[in-house]
Design an enzyme around this catalytic site. Structure first.
Site, PDB file in Angstrom:
ATOM      1  N   SER A 223       0.818  -1.212   0.000  1.00 50.22           N
ATOM      2  CA  SER A 223       0.000   0.000   0.000  1.00 50.22           C
ATOM      3  C   SER A 223       0.858   1.272   0.000  1.00 50.22           C
ATOM      4  CB  SER A 223      -0.934  -0.058   1.220  1.00 50.22           C
ATOM      5  OG  SER A 223      -1.888   0.941   1.174  1.00 50.22           O
ATOM      6  N   TYR A 224       0.671   2.134   0.996  1.00 50.90           N
ATOM      7  CA  TYR A 224       1.504   3.346   1.054  1.00 50.90           C
ATOM      8  C   TYR A 224       2.982   2.978   1.276  1.00 50.90           C
ATOM      9  CZ  TYR A 224       2.981   8.095   1.769  1.00 50.90           C
ATOM     10  OH  TYR A 224       3.623   9.292   1.614  1.00 50.90           O
ATOM     11  N   HIS A 472      -6.141  -6.097  -1.511  1.00 46.95           N
ATOM     12  CA  HIS A 472      -5.045  -5.208  -1.125  1.00 46.95           C
ATOM     13  C   HIS A 472      -4.095  -5.903  -0.151  1.00 46.95           C
ATOM     14  CE1 HIS A 472      -3.644  -1.065  -1.060  1.00 46.95           C
ATOM     15  NE2 HIS A 472      -3.646  -1.027   0.254  1.00 46.95           N
TER      16      HIS A 472
END
Ligand code: NAG
Ligand code: NAG
Ligand code: NAG
Ligand code: NAG
Ligand code: NAG
Length: 497
Positions: A223-224, A472
């Site tokens: 993700s980030y 995700h």
């Protein structure tokens, strides 16, 4: 920049008045993804790794005595853990700035067999602001899963500590159990400070665990952390010298990570349309090249629009059933079939984050973890509600990837293919933008003899792999495929065909 700060402030206010925020899986990542897109006013901006050893506030000034601290950090036993735990667990704080009173919390689960010869793997969750321990270790790849009672743990049969010594870092300060006694640190959180603190953490952690110096070392995240991971790797390479070369960085693994604002954005629109979550007319309006996309108006309108196209589904796994008892409607489903069964996702229970929240807020659990930041009880949250993360306007990791490739790090970019927030199309467009020669063309990779785990392309300098049926959070949704992929990556082998 200004808009971004306003956005973050608004979300902090929203979090404070909305008690359901504690269970929200992530901050509103999608907006952060979109902010990375360059625009007419926003030129693509590159990231420069901090030069640590030449600065006054240098990490090398922040080396602290570590004698005896490894033993102090040893976890005797986690409350409710299974009887047959054979590996050692440690957790505690590493001070990264004693003047500010800033300390990062880590959890370390040694390999279940032969820890002395297995590599060391650092895992980072994204957000920004979400907990690598509570999310990464307790719902994804760690050795335990919290049961619905919020008090007992079961073994995760696909834990990554079967193939590596696994270190989870709560980063930056203000996330999970990590904290600072200087509250302005929470407002000054950004990619530079995060990389600097994570690097300082590593230098000190290796002093505390000197048996891991020079061990093969890998950094992984999702993700980030698509920004955190390459940034930390870049920082390690830039600051490599005779005093720091015990950090034997061999490679990085990035899952459903943001890479490059422009392609991340276009990939999302194409994903949402091609997965029957948006009409042709809306697609024509919103598509990348459209001059009248609501994206051009403003980011809030665009997101409200995207959400209204998709409806209340879990954007992190478009086919997952939501947790029926979740206080936040976005994660709830009115369908009351057996969630784990209907999910068909190797038994991942979508209510797990709630069980973790209960478990990690139990005082005796916090004591066992040495997680006594202030006086107990300390309120642990999955994603921080004290941090305001400043984006620094960095839009792209592509030049960082080029440096990591030039340094011959082993790089795996993987993607769960049912995520609509940082979808597989975004990852493919971003990798295409690197223009790497193909060494082995697209092929199905196998998890065992009959199960196609996903698809892989081997580029010169980088491996791309999809994980079929994962959202995700790949190790939650497809734990067996995720473990197989990691095992091959760490062994330096292509995924089996
Ligand atoms: C933060 O302040 C508390 C209370 O004074 C102190 O016990 C703790 O050691 C400080 N943390 C750091 C990292 O210096
Ligand atoms: C750091 O430098 C040493 C000595 O030049 C080199 O052997 C090592 O591979 C470098 N480490 C990394 C992570 O590049
Ligand atoms: C712009 O939006 C309008 C109304 O939403 C639509 O009719 C038109 O086709 C769009 N133009 C383009 C170039 O997509
Ligand atoms: C993301 O933010 C937009 C705009 O603020 C909002 O409409 C949308 O519901 C948010 N999505 C989630 C999953 O919270
Ligand atoms: C905090 O942890 C230390 C070390 O484990 C312990 O000695 C101390 O009693 C703990 N404090 C609280 C309030 O639990």
């Amino acid at each position: 920049m200004k808009n971004f700060t306003v956005l973050l402030l608004m979300s902090v206010v929203a979090l404070l008045i909305d008690p359901s925020h504690q269970l929200s899986r992530h901050r509103n990542l999608s907006e952060i993804v979109e902010k990375r897109r360059s625009s007419v006013e926003r030129k693509p901006k590159e990231w420069t790794p901090p030069s640590i050893s030449t600065q006054n506030s240098s990490a090398l000034n922040h080396l602290y005595a570590q004698e005896g601290l490894q033993e102090n950090d040893k976890i005797i036993s986690l409350p409710g853990q299974p009887k047959d735990v054979t590996f050692a667990q440690y957790s505690g704080y590493v001070t990264v700035d004693s003047k500010a009173g800033r300390a990062l919390f880590y959890y370390f689960a040694e390999a279940s067999q032969n820890p002395n010869t297995k590599p060391l793997l650092l895992w980072l969750n994204g957000g920004p602001g979400c907990s690598s321990f509570g999310v990464g270790a307790m719902t994804e790849l760690g050795p335990f899963r919290v049961q619905p009672d919020g008090a007992t743990l079961s073994s995760n049969p696909y834990a990554w500590n079967q193939v590596a010594n696994t270190l989870f870092l709560e980063s930056p300060a203000g996330v999970g159990f990590s904290y600072s006694n200087t509250t302005s640190d929470y407002e000054n959180a950004n990619d530079d400070n995060t990389a600097r603190d994570s690097y300082t953490f590593l230098l000190n952690w290796f002093e505390r665990f000197p048996q891991y110096k020079n061990r093969e070392f890998y950094i992984a995240g999702e993700s980030y952390a698509g920004f955190y991971v390459p940034e930390l790797a870049d920082t390690i390479l830039k600051n490599n010298n005779s005093r720091t070369s015990f950090i034997n960085l061999k490679g990085v693994m990035i899952g459903n990570g943001i890479i490059n604002g422009e392609t991340d954005h276009c990939g999302r629109i194409d994903y949402v349309w091609s997965h029957a979550l948006m009409s042709d007319e809306d697609y024509a309006n919103e598509r990348c090249s459209a001059s009248n996309s609501t994206y051009q108006t403003d980011i809030h309108t665009f997101h409200a629009q995207l959400q209204s196209y998709m409806g209340e589904i879990n954007p992190y796994n478009i086919y997952a059933l939501l947790c029926p008892s979740h206080p936040n409607p976005i994660w709830r489903s009115s369908i009351s079939t057996d969630a784990t069964l209907a999910n068909g996702l190797d038994g991942y229970d979508p209510c797990t984050p709630g069980y973790v929240l209960t478990y990690l807020n139990t005082p005796k659990v916090q004591s066992a973890l040495h997680a006594n930041v202030t006086s107990l009880p300390y309120v642990w949250t999955e994603c921080s509600n004290v941090l305001s993360y400043n984006s620094l306007d960095v839009t792209t990791m592509l030049p960082v990837y080029q440096r990591l490739i030039a340094a011959r790090l082993r790089i795996l970019v993987y993607s769960g293919d049912v995520d609509a927030t940082v979808p597989v199309t975004s990852t493919r467009y971003s990798i295409n933008a690197l223009n790497l020669p193909i060494e082995k063309a697209w092929y199905p990779w196998m998890d065992g003899n009959i199960d196609v785990g996903g698809y892989s392309v081997i580029y010169k300098g980088l491996i791309f792999a999809t994980v079929r049926g994962a959202g995700h959070q790949v190790p939650s949704d497809q734990p067996s495929r995720a473990l197989t992929m990691t095992k091959y990556f760490l062994a330096g082998k292509p995924l089996p065909s």
